[in-house]
Design a protein around this motif. Structure first.
Motif, PDB file in Angstrom:
ATOM      1  N   ASN A   6     -53.902 -38.302 -69.440  1.00  0.00           N
ATOM      2  CA  ASN A   6     -54.153 -38.301 -68.005  1.00  0.00           C
ATOM      3  C   ASN A   6     -55.626 -38.070 -67.711  1.00  0.00           C
ATOM      4  OD1 ASN A   6     -54.354 -36.687 -65.270  1.00  0.00           O
ATOM      5  ND2 ASN A   6     -52.579 -38.050 -65.145  1.00  0.00           N
ATOM      6  N   HIS A   7     -56.210 -37.073 -68.381  1.00  0.00           N
ATOM      7  CA  HIS A   7     -57.651 -36.847 -68.233  1.00  0.00           C
ATOM      8  C   HIS A   7     -58.172 -35.982 -69.370  1.00  0.00           C
ATOM      9  CE1 HIS A   7     -55.859 -33.420 -65.963  1.00  0.00           C
ATOM     10  NE2 HIS A   7     -56.846 -32.717 -66.466  1.00  0.00           N
ATOM     11  N   VAL A   8     -59.468 -36.040 -69.539  1.00  0.00           N
ATOM     12  CA  VAL A   8     -60.196 -35.114 -70.399  1.00  0.00           C
ATOM     13  C   VAL A   8     -61.074 -34.302 -69.459  1.00  0.00           C
ATOM     14  CG1 VAL A   8     -61.929 -34.906 -72.212  1.00  0.00           C
ATOM     15  CG2 VAL A   8     -60.149 -36.657 -72.380  1.00  0.00           C
ATOM     16  N   ALA A   9     -61.066 -32.983 -69.608  1.00  0.00           N
ATOM     17  CA  ALA A   9     -61.827 -32.122 -68.698  1.00  0.00           C
ATOM     18  C   ALA A   9     -63.026 -31.526 -69.424  1.00  0.00           C
ATOM     19  CB  ALA A   9     -60.937 -31.014 -68.148  1.00  0.00           C
ATOM     20  N   LEU A  10     -64.183 -31.639 -68.790  1.00  0.00           N
ATOM     21  CA  LEU A  10     -65.421 -31.105 -69.343  1.00  0.00           C
ATOM     22  C   LEU A  10     -65.913 -29.981 -68.435  1.00  0.00           C
ATOM     23  CD1 LEU A  10     -67.267 -34.493 -70.032  1.00  0.00           C
ATOM     24  CD2 LEU A  10     -65.597 -33.321 -71.477  1.00  0.00           C
ATOM     25  N   VAL A  53     -62.105 -38.713 -66.469  1.00  0.00           N
ATOM     26  CA  VAL A  53     -62.775 -37.517 -66.980  1.00  0.00           C
ATOM     27  C   VAL A  53     -62.957 -36.617 -65.776  1.00  0.00           C
ATOM     28  CG1 VAL A  53     -64.941 -36.611 -67.914  1.00  0.00           C
ATOM     29  CG2 VAL A  53     -63.883 -38.632 -68.947  1.00  0.00           C
ATOM     30  N   GLU A  54     -62.672 -35.339 -65.945  1.00  0.00           N
ATOM     31  CA  GLU A  54     -62.900 -34.383 -64.867  1.00  0.00           C
ATOM     32  C   GLU A  54     -64.052 -33.477 -65.257  1.00  0.00           C
ATOM     33  OE1 GLU A  54     -58.238 -34.177 -63.516  1.00  0.00           O
ATOM     34  OE2 GLU A  54     -59.308 -32.319 -63.963  1.00  0.00           O
ATOM     35  N   LEU A  55     -64.979 -33.309 -64.332  1.00  0.00           N
ATOM     36  CA  LEU A  55     -66.070 -32.365 -64.531  1.00  0.00           C
ATOM     37  C   LEU A  55     -65.694 -31.099 -63.768  1.00  0.00           C
ATOM     38  CD1 LEU A  55     -69.001 -34.856 -63.805  1.00  0.00           C
ATOM     39  CD2 LEU A  55     -67.925 -34.338 -66.016  1.00  0.00           C
ATOM     40  N   HIS A  78     -63.367 -28.989 -72.364  1.00  0.00           N
ATOM     41  CA  HIS A  78     -62.559 -27.808 -72.057  1.00  0.00           C
ATOM     42  C   HIS A  78     -61.083 -28.017 -72.369  1.00  0.00           C
ATOM     43  CE1 HIS A  78     -60.456 -24.881 -69.407  1.00  0.00           C
ATOM     44  NE2 HIS A  78     -61.383 -24.095 -69.899  1.00  0.00           N
ATOM     45  N   HIS A  79     -60.519 -29.145 -71.970  1.00  0.00           N
ATOM     46  CA  HIS A  79     -59.121 -29.433 -72.318  1.00  0.00           C
ATOM     47  C   HIS A  79     -58.847 -30.932 -72.226  1.00  0.00           C
ATOM     48  CE1 HIS A  79     -58.659 -28.776 -67.853  1.00  0.00           C
ATOM     49  NE2 HIS A  79     -57.815 -29.776 -67.950  1.00  0.00           N
ATOM     50  N   ILE A  80     -57.706 -31.299 -72.840  1.00  0.00           N
ATOM     51  CA  ILE A  80     -57.221 -32.681 -72.732  1.00  0.00           C
ATOM     52  C   ILE A  80     -55.843 -32.608 -72.093  1.00  0.00           C
ATOM     53  CG2 ILE A  80     -56.314 -32.638 -75.115  1.00  0.00           C
ATOM     54  CD1 ILE A  80     -57.135 -35.659 -75.229  1.00  0.00           C
ATOM     55  N   ILE A 129     -54.569 -27.655 -74.471  1.00  0.00           N
ATOM     56  CA  ILE A 129     -53.800 -28.833 -74.026  1.00  0.00           C
ATOM     57  C   ILE A 129     -53.158 -28.536 -72.689  1.00  0.00           C
ATOM     58  CG2 ILE A 129     -51.738 -30.243 -74.495  1.00  0.00           C
ATOM     59  CD1 ILE A 129     -52.389 -30.096 -77.452  1.00  0.00           C
ATOM     60  N   GLU A 130     -53.307 -29.485 -71.775  1.00  0.00           N
ATOM     61  CA  GLU A 130     -52.604 -29.430 -70.487  1.00  0.00           C
ATOM     62  C   GLU A 130     -51.523 -30.510 -70.533  1.00  0.00           C
ATOM     63  OE1 GLU A 130     -55.083 -30.462 -67.125  1.00  0.00           O
ATOM     64  OE2 GLU A 130     -53.625 -29.711 -65.681  1.00  0.00           O
ATOM     65  N   LEU A 131     -50.336 -30.170 -70.084  1.00  0.00           N
ATOM     66  CA  LEU A 131     -49.280 -31.171 -69.909  1.00  0.00           C
ATOM     67  C   LEU A 131     -49.085 -31.371 -68.425  1.00  0.00           C
ATOM     68  CD1 LEU A 131     -46.614 -29.933 -72.495  1.00  0.00           C
ATOM     69  CD2 LEU A 131     -48.392 -31.687 -72.822  1.00  0.00           C
TER      70      LEU A 131
HETATM   71 CO    CO Z   1     -56.872 -30.672 -66.282  1.00  0.00          CO
END
Ligand code: CO
Length: 134
Positions: A6-10, A53-55, A78-80, A129-131
């Motif tokens: 869904n996203h990768v968070a930085l 990608v989320e910042l 930070h998370h995927i 990991i985020e679900l």
């Molecule tokens: Co997230």
């Protein structure tokens, strides 16, 4: 059980600077910053053809990403977030196999208005990991 990314968070120390780099240097479509006080972050969505990608920039004193940035002041992954069809079934399956779900184990409503859970990074090779149920 896992669907799409869904996203990768930085985590970033300066979301304006990071947004500008993604927009101007990398040529990406970048949303306006959105403050999410209930999550302790300000978020920008970088829209990509196949994912997001989320910042994330810390917001407030008790931001969940403050400790991460204290250790990695330049920022970092930070998370995927992986999509699942049934978050409660996914949670129960993970717990039955010994994985640790963060918080009280109940899904919260995430940045996209959908139920989310986080899994302990020590159980998944150092990555948070985020679900997200979609
Ligand atoms: Co997230």
């Amino acid at each position: 059980m896992l669907g799409r990314i869904n996203h990768v968070a930085l985590a970033v120390p300066d979301i304006e600077k990071a947004s500008k780099a993604y927009r101007d240097m990398l040529g990406a479509t970048v949303s306006a910053p959105q403050a999410l006080p209930e999550h302790g972050v300000t978020v920008v969505f970088v829209e990509l053809p196949n994912s997001k990608v989320e910042l994330l920039e810390p917001l407030g004193e008790a931001s969940p990403i403050a400790a991460f940035l204290a250790k990695s002041p330049d920022g970092g992954m930070h998370h995927i977030c992986y999509e699942v069809g049934d978050i409660l079934a996914a949670r129960d399956r993970l717990i039955a196999q010994g994985a640790r779900v963060l918080g009280n184990g109940e899904p919260k409503i995430g940045a996209h208005g959908k139920p989310v859970l986080f899994l302990h990074p020590k159980d998944f090779f150092g990555t948070l990991i985020e679900l997200e149920q979609v």
